[in-house]
Enzyme design. Structure first.
Site, mmCIF file in Angstrom:
data_model
loop_
_atom_site.group_PDB
_atom_site.id
_atom_site.type_symbol
_atom_site.label_atom_id
_atom_site.label_comp_id
_atom_site.label_asym_id
_atom_site.label_seq_id
_atom_site.Cartn_x
_atom_site.Cartn_y
_atom_site.Cartn_z
ATOM 1 C CG HIS A 187 -1.659 -1.301 1.401
ATOM 2 N ND1 HIS A 187 -1.189 -2.272 2.244
ATOM 3 C CD2 HIS A 187 -2.760 -1.797 0.803
ATOM 4 C CE1 HIS A 187 -2.005 -3.331 2.178
ATOM 5 N NE2 HIS A 187 -2.949 -3.069 1.317
HETATM 6 S S1 FES Z 1 1.708 -0.518 3.395
HETATM 7 FE FE1 FES Z 1 0.135 -1.957 3.762
HETATM 8 S S2 FES Z 1 1.223 -3.678 4.483
HETATM 9 FE FE2 FES Z 1 2.781 -2.199 4.167
#
Ligand code: FES
Length: 199
Positions: free
Chosen positions: A158
Site C-alpha cells: 500500500h
Molecule cells: S503498506 Fe500496507 S502492508 Fe505495508
C-alpha cells in the site's frame, strides 16, 4: 544494494509469503517442530540467533529468521547515515516515541535507531498489514518514490515508505516505524538477535 547475494533469504521470504505477510509464514513452521533436532526446536521457539556480520559491506543487507520473523541487518554507508539527520520533518515518528516498549528498545531510541550508527537491525514486517517491504537503498528519483529519495524501504502493498533507520514517512498507511528486536553485540562483528543486556 537491493540485490546482493546475501539477500537470498529475503527473496525466499517474499516468495513464500507474498503480501499476506511474513507473519503467516511463522505458522507454517509449527507442525514440524516435533520432528526437529533440539537446537532447531529451540530456535523455532524463539531462542536468540547469533549472526556474524564481519562480511557485511556498506550498503548490504542480510536477513535472518528469529521467532519466525525476518530480521534485517543493514550496514549503512556514511552517506546513508548522514541522510538520517535531514529527514526528521518528513517522518511520522522520527524520535521513535510511539509504542517504545514494543517497537524500539531504549538503546535504539536515537536517530539511527541502532546501537552502532552504521548497523541497523529491524524486523522486516510492515506495521500496516504485515507485508515485507523491499529494499530501495539507491538514492534519487525512481518509480513509486519521491525525487529526493535518500534510500530506505518501500512496502509495495500500500505504498508505505521507511527511511534507512526503518522510520515510517508521514501520511502513509503504516502507523509505526519498523520494530527493532532485542539484540546486542557479543563481539565487534557478532550480533545476538533476540536477547539484550536486560534479558
Ligand atoms: S503498506 Fe500496507 S502492508 Fe505495508
Amino acid at each position: 544494494m537491493s540485490d546482493t547475494p546475501m539477500d537470498a533469504s529475503k527473496r525466499n521470504w517474499l516468495l513464500a509469503s507474498g503480501c499476506v505477510g511474513a507473519v503467516g509464514a511463522a505458522f507454517t513452521a509449527v507442525p514440524f517442530v516435533s520432528s526437529m533436532q533440539p537446537s532447531e526446536r529451540a530456535k523455532a521457539a524463539g531462542a536468540p540467533v547469533e549472526v556474524d556480520i564481519s562480511a557485511l559491506k556498506p550498503g548490504e543487507k542480510v536477513t535472518v529468521e528469529w521467532r519466525g520473523k525476518p530480521v534485517w541487518i543493514v550496514k549503512r554507508t556514511p552517506e546513508q547515515v548522514a541522510a538520517l539527520a535531514k529527514l526528521e520533518g518528513e517522518l511520522a515518528d522520527p524520535q521513535s516515541k510511539r509504542n517504545p516498549a514494543e517497537l524500539t528498545p531504549e538503546y535504539a531510541r536515537n536517530q539511527a535507531r541502532s546501537i552502532k550508527p552504521d548497523v541497523l537491525v529491524v524486523v522486516g514486517i510492515c506495521s500496516h498489514l504485515g507485508c515485507s517491504p523491499v529494499d530501495r537503498f539507491r538514492a534519487g528519483a525512481q518509480p513509486s518514490l519521491p525525487d529526493d529519495w535518500a534510500g530506505g524501504f518501500l512496502c509495495p502493498c500500500h505504498g508505505s515508505t521507511f527511511d534507512m533507520a526503518g522510520r515510517v514517512f508521514k501520511n502513509k498507511p503504516a502507523p509505526d516505524n519498523l520494530e527493532v528486536p532485542p539484540h546486542k553485540y557479543i563481539s565487534d562483528t557478532r550480533l545476538l538477535i533476540g536477547e539484550d543486556n536486560k534479558a
